[in-house]
Design a protein around this motif. Structure first.
Motif, short mmCIF file in Angstrom:
data_model
loop_
_atom_site.label_atom_id
_atom_site.label_comp_id
_atom_site.label_asym_id
_atom_site.label_seq_id
_atom_site.Cartn_x
_atom_site.Cartn_y
_atom_site.Cartn_z
N TYR A 1 0.84 -1.21 0.00
CA TYR A 1 0.00 0.00 0.00
C TYR A 1 0.87 1.25 0.00
O TYR A 1 0.60 2.21 -0.74
N ILE A 2 1.91 1.26 0.82
CA ILE A 2 2.80 2.42 0.86
C ILE A 2 3.53 2.58 -0.47
O ILE A 2 3.70 3.69 -0.98
N TYR B 1 2.75 6.03 -2.16
CA TYR B 1 3.80 7.04 -2.00
C TYR B 1 4.96 6.78 -2.96
O TYR B 1 5.17 7.54 -3.87
N SER B 2 5.72 5.74 -2.72
CA SER B 2 6.80 5.36 -3.64
C SER B 2 7.51 4.14 -3.07
O SER B 2 7.31 3.76 -1.93
N GLU B 3 8.36 3.57 -3.91
CA GLU B 3 9.12 2.40 -3.48
C GLU B 3 10.10 2.75 -2.36
O GLU B 3 10.36 1.95 -1.47
N LYS B 4 10.61 3.99 -2.37
CA LYS B 4 11.55 4.43 -1.34
C LYS B 4 10.89 4.38 0.04
O LYS B 4 11.47 3.87 1.00
N PHE C 1 10.29 0.81 1.11
CA PHE C 1 11.56 0.22 1.53
C PHE C 1 11.89 0.63 2.96
O PHE C 1 12.23 -0.21 3.80
N LEU C 2 11.77 1.92 3.25
CA LEU C 2 12.05 2.41 4.60
C LEU C 2 11.08 1.82 5.62
O LEU C 2 11.47 1.44 6.72
N PHE C 3 9.82 1.72 5.23
CA PHE C 3 8.82 1.10 6.11
C PHE C 3 9.20 -0.34 6.43
O PHE C 3 9.12 -0.77 7.58
#
Length: 187
Positions: free
Chosen positions: A62-63, A67-70, A73-75
């Motif tokens: 969902y993120i 929002y974006s893959e970045k 990834f951080l999530f």
């Protein structure tokens, strides 16, 4: 899972600090109600997103989509190294604290048991994946019992299944009991 974490470790073990910091019973109850409403709003939001983005992967997907893959990834890294270990440690400590009702333990012994419990559960999950191929774990409705049959035979699987059933029964009891507490506070 969120309900189990919030109710199991929150209501039963954090009511003293909540009410002492709130200053009055009314404000303490309001804190629980507001927290409950925020949790329900969060669950409804995630269910709406899940309906709009019908892909496997949960919040990570969902993120990524929203929002974006970045950010996804951080999530994922935050979940892996902060959230899940933190919640696991908190639940382990609460489990051991509750165990002191049956077995008196010093603070040091409680910490050792809590750490040992985490390592034990990690080893159980590693054992399941090493005993049964990942595809079989995915396809099975009872992977722990299937692994127990291979490792310990039918009698081992019976013990593992009984343990799982007792654990689930305890979780169900906690949900029902905490719901009763919520009704008491409301009425």
């Amino acid at each position: 899972m969120v309900i189990g974490i919030v109710i199991g470790s929150g209501i039963f073990f954090k009511s003293s600090p909540v009410f002492s910091n709130a200053g009055s019973p009314f404000l303490g109850i309001m804190a629980w109600i507001i927290g409950g409403l925020l949790t329900v709003a969060s669950a409804l939001t995630i269910s709406e997103i899940a309906t709009a983005i019908p892909k496997t992967g949960g919040l990570f997907v969902y993120i990524k989509e929203l929002y974006s893959e970045k950010w996804a990834f951080l999530f994922g890294w935050v979940q892996s190294f902060i959230y899940v270990p933190g919640v696991t440690a908190a639940l382990s400590i609460i489990f051991v604290t509750q165990a002191t009702f049956f077995i008196p333990m010093s603070d040091f012994t409680q910490k050792i048991l809590a750490i040992s419990l985490i390592f034990f559960l990690i080893l159980v999950n590693i054992a399941i994946i090493n005993v049964i191929p990942v595809d079989a774990v995915i396809a099975s409705q009872t992977p722990a019992s299937d692994a127990a049959v291979l490792m310990f035979g039918k009698s081992g699987a019976i013990l593992i299944s009984a343990g799982i059933m007792i654990s689930i029964f305890g979780a169900m009891n906690g949900y029902l009991l905490s719901c009763t507490l919520c009704y008491e506070w409301i009425f």
